[in-house]
Design a protein around this motif. Structure first.
Motif, PDB file in Angstrom:
ATOM      1  N   GLU A   1     -20.339 -29.336  17.616  1.00 43.89           N
ATOM      2  CA  GLU A   1     -21.570 -30.019  17.183  1.00 43.89           C
ATOM      3  C   GLU A   1     -22.801 -29.514  17.936  1.00 43.89           C
ATOM      4  O   GLU A   1     -23.928 -29.797  17.550  1.00 43.89           O
ATOM      5  N   HIS A   2     -22.582 -28.758  19.020  1.00 40.34           N
ATOM      6  CA  HIS A   2     -23.734 -28.262  19.795  1.00 40.34           C
ATOM      7  C   HIS A   2     -24.640 -27.367  18.970  1.00 40.34           C
ATOM      8  O   HIS A   2     -25.841 -27.565  18.905  1.00 40.34           O
TER       9      HIS A   2
ATOM     10  N   SER B   1     -10.967 -33.854  18.363  1.00 44.95           N
ATOM     11  CA  SER B   1     -12.270 -34.430  18.737  1.00 44.95           C
ATOM     12  C   SER B   1     -12.941 -33.588  19.821  1.00 44.95           C
ATOM     13  O   SER B   1     -14.165 -33.475  19.855  1.00 44.95           O
ATOM     14  N   ASP B   2     -12.150 -32.961  20.674  1.00 44.25           N
ATOM     15  CA  ASP B   2     -12.728 -32.126  21.723  1.00 44.25           C
ATOM     16  C   ASP B   2     -13.272 -30.817  21.152  1.00 44.25           C
ATOM     17  O   ASP B   2     -14.325 -30.327  21.579  1.00 44.25           O
TER      18      ASP B   2
ATOM     19  N   SER C   1     -15.168 -37.866  21.482  1.00 42.96           N
ATOM     20  CA  SER C   1     -14.160 -37.126  22.247  1.00 42.96           C
ATOM     21  C   SER C   1     -13.687 -37.963  23.428  1.00 42.96           C
ATOM     22  O   SER C   1     -12.490 -38.122  23.654  1.00 42.96           O
TER      23      SER C   1
ATOM     24  N   ALA D   1     -16.508 -31.728  19.531  1.00 48.44           N
ATOM     25  CA  ALA D   1     -17.585 -32.031  20.487  1.00 48.44           C
ATOM     26  C   ALA D   1     -18.315 -30.743  20.863  1.00 48.44           C
ATOM     27  O   ALA D   1     -19.533 -30.724  21.043  1.00 48.44           O
TER      28      ALA D   1
ATOM     29  N   GLY E   1     -20.257 -36.569  18.592  1.00 46.68           N
ATOM     30  CA  GLY E   1     -18.952 -35.935  18.751  1.00 46.68           C
ATOM     31  C   GLY E   1     -18.475 -35.995  20.198  1.00 46.68           C
ATOM     32  O   GLY E   1     -17.280 -36.164  20.472  1.00 46.68           O
TER      33      GLY E   1
ATOM     34  N   PRO F   1     -16.535 -33.965  27.932  1.00 45.90           N
ATOM     35  CA  PRO F   1     -17.721 -34.795  28.205  1.00 45.90           C
ATOM     36  C   PRO F   1     -17.683 -35.478  29.578  1.00 45.90           C
ATOM     37  O   PRO F   1     -18.733 -35.813  30.133  1.00 45.90           O
TER      38      PRO F   1
END
Lengths: 427, 427
Positions: free
Chosen positions: A253-254, A246-247, B415, A250, B411, A350
């Motif tokens: 997705e940018h 998931s990291d 995360s 993250a 995302g 995040p």
């Protein structure tokens, strides 16, 4: 997600974007027009490129009130808490003047003072990033910059996103202009009737904005020109594959050029993460972007040892580094190059992007080897002040004159010697 | 020296040098050759451009001994004392890590660490500047940079000036290469068999060196690209005309593009200084250079009031400012923009150029508005480290997830939320 053995240095494998000659010509023309025609040029370009016919450039108090009134109170509270955290940490970075006494009542003073005026560019388009407003504006305000200005392109209805206005006011910025692109950068650098020139321009933007920042550099200061975002995760068999995946996503997705790598000592984790990435990708709203990033620039590297993994990370100098290993704090001590480091599974990136208080504007493309994230230092300047008393001068000037003559700068020697003549009182 | 009434802002009136396209092509070719052929390219270019046929690039211990043995012991002592002063003041600038505790056993650490390796370019040619060696090398060493390297072009006999070698060793630099021009910059940025690449390159140089620094910027960090040197003297009727004149000329002798201005409230001083400049010019060894500078870029401005004089100085943001007025310290407090300030008649600029301890690498061309002289900060980088405990994460993650979703970055939200699942022990 592909898996490789870590053998040589990790390469980001992203070709640096070539300056587009055509774009550069447009940017130079825009800057000239803004220098020549001021506000008029800003109105013209805003109508042409943003499709907004404005009657005035500055955001009004009414628009600001409206933004707050329309905004989810819970999110206002969240943004306020984030701002409080960012302010608290950046306040730690603020520095004092140095008073350094010399012999014989002489002294050096090192004065740390804020820049007079700073402009923050906030990109428009599909997404609004209130977190970037906080991250750019708060360090400037903490530094003591009196005038912090935001420029951002309006949508067709002539408005700025409520989230940007709300974040601006929470950060403490009230002077906000509806202008974007190269014309905004030109206005901030050279000034117009409405927008007074600033001393430094920060904030991200598209290629026109980046080119314009390069063009006005020298007239004003600019922050770094950031490349696509990156994350490296350093993990061993104690890490959870779904969390690591998931990291990585993250980051991915940018944008399509974002880069996510995992360096791990565990073959098992590598395989699990690769599967998890595929599974989670399918559920991601920005799947298409994230998939392009993962497929083109993502990689899982299996390292023979933790030491080799650390060495590869240091060589890479990633913008973001997460450490999810046993004894993560001890591993962190071995990291010499990274923009920001996140320790343990409860500190995913995040946390820093939004909330903990650190800055999320960080050096990309391996430049963490020699540069730092945005900070209070970026908004101050340092002036050295020297005072020599007559007695001090009397003692030291022969040495200074000798050093000047060693460099064949006779005028320098005479300057420091010229005080030697007894001239009596002038009046 | 011409005298004008101060009406508008003081202009430096120097056209910025245009990048020479022909030079740029040469520089790019040199960089490519050094990347491809390493040391071999360095030997070839050094023979071609410096007329020196070298058998090895590095300065030997024997050469260093020879330089010391041949050097005036008094000057060695002077350089050592200057170095001691510079080291003492720059040590004041060194900073500590910041440990910032958060709630629930969480923390932020802000790690200040030195760059790994720095290259200092020292120009060759007619004059040698040991003071520049001290001013560039000492801040790096004080910052903790382990590897500080000097590159400087040899003369035809394959040697470097003794004064440069002596200053290097006094500063603490022992890795010195006989290579100059764009090829030196390329070698420092990309490395060769003999010269390992560095992370940052500082130091002045000719237009080839400046162009090469621009080209390698991004691969490594660089310091500012300095323009011609400047001084502004702010003086009233209490100043001595001969002293003011000698200080203006000390700047003017640097090069034809140097700029010396006097801003004064005294018509009498203005006239006396103008005469004194002419008188002293005739006695100056570098008369021709100084005269060109004074005639083209020098000016005495008569201000109606001290406040107007101060305002003009702040607008100008000169590299160097000398204040020779009554209550000079009080006047100094009103100065918001200058690279370095010298207070009173016994603190003429050479005091700072050589000896007091402040740095003489300073922002030119009005960039003192937003930038600073070379300092310890230029040789460190800052890394933020975030640790959130499970309890802290538990409390904060919903806010972080909301802020991520506000920016449509699902995302990111996932995360930070992914830690929420109870996964039990892995093993």
């Amino acid at each position: 997600m592909k898996i490789e053995k870590l053998t040589n240095a990790i390469s980001l494998q992203r070709s640096v974007e070539q300056a587009n000659e055509n774009h550069l010509a447009i940017v130079r023309e825009v800057i000239e027009q803004v220098k020549k025609n001021g506000d008029e040029a800003l109105f013209t370009y805003t109508e042409k490129w943003d499709g907004a016919k404005l009657s005035s450039l500055e955001v009004t108090k009414e628009e600001m009130e409206e933004a707050f009134a329309s905004f989810d109170p819970q999110l206002i509270e969240d943004l306020e808490e984030a701002a409080t955290n960012i302010r608290a940490f950046h306040l730690q970075q603020a520095r004092q003047n140095i008073d350094f006494p010399l012999a014989k009542n002489s002294y050096i003073r090192y004065k740390i003072s804020p820049l007079d005026a700073v402009g923050l560019y906030v990109p428009g388009g599909t997404a609004a990033y209130p977190s970037s407003v906080l991250m750019n504006a708060i360090p400037a305000i903490v530094a003591g910059v009196k005038r912090v200005v935001i420029a951002s392109p309006p949508s067709k209805d002539g408005k700025l996103p409520a989230s940007v206005l709300v974040a601006a006011r929470i950060a403490g910025v009230t002077e906000i202009y509806k202008v974007g692109g190269a014309q905004a950068i030109a206005a901030l650098a050279y000034g117009t009737e409405t927008i007074k020139a600033v001393d430094k321009i920060t904030g991200p933007g598209n290629s026109f904005v980046a080119l314009a920042k390069r063009e006005v550099f020298g007239k004003v200061a600019i922050d770094m020109i950031a490349g696509p975002s990156e994350i490296a995760v350093l993990a061993d068999e104690t890490a959870y594959a779904d969390e690591v995946a998931s990291d990585l996503l993250a980051q991915a997705e940018h944008d399509r050029f974002a880069c996510s790598v995992l360096v791990t000592t565990s073959q098992k984790l590598a395989e699990q993460v690769s599967e998890e990435v595929e599974k989670q990708l399918k559920q991601l709203p920005r799947e298409e972007i994230a998939r392009a990033s993962i497929e083109n620039f993502g990689c899982i590297y299996i390292a023979e040892s933790l030491d080799k993994a650390v060495a590869a990370i240091n060589e890479l100098a990633p913008e973001h580094l997460e450490i999810m290993t046993e004894h993560a704090e001890a591993v962190c001590k071995k990291i010499t190059h990274a923009g920001a480091i996140f320790i343990g599974r409860f500190s995913s990136e995040p946390v820093g992007d939004y909330f903990a208080g650190t800055n999320h504007v960080l050096p990309t493309n391996s430049t963490a080897r020699f540069s730092s994230g945005l900070c209070v230092d970026d908004f101050v300047k340092k002036t050295s002040i020297v005072y020599y008393s007559e007695e001090m001068w009397q003692e030291q000037y022969p040495k200074i004159a000798r050093l000047a003559r060693l460099e064949q700068l006779e005028g320098h020697a005479r300057s420091v010697e010229s005080r030697n003549w007894d001239k009596g009182d002038l009046n």
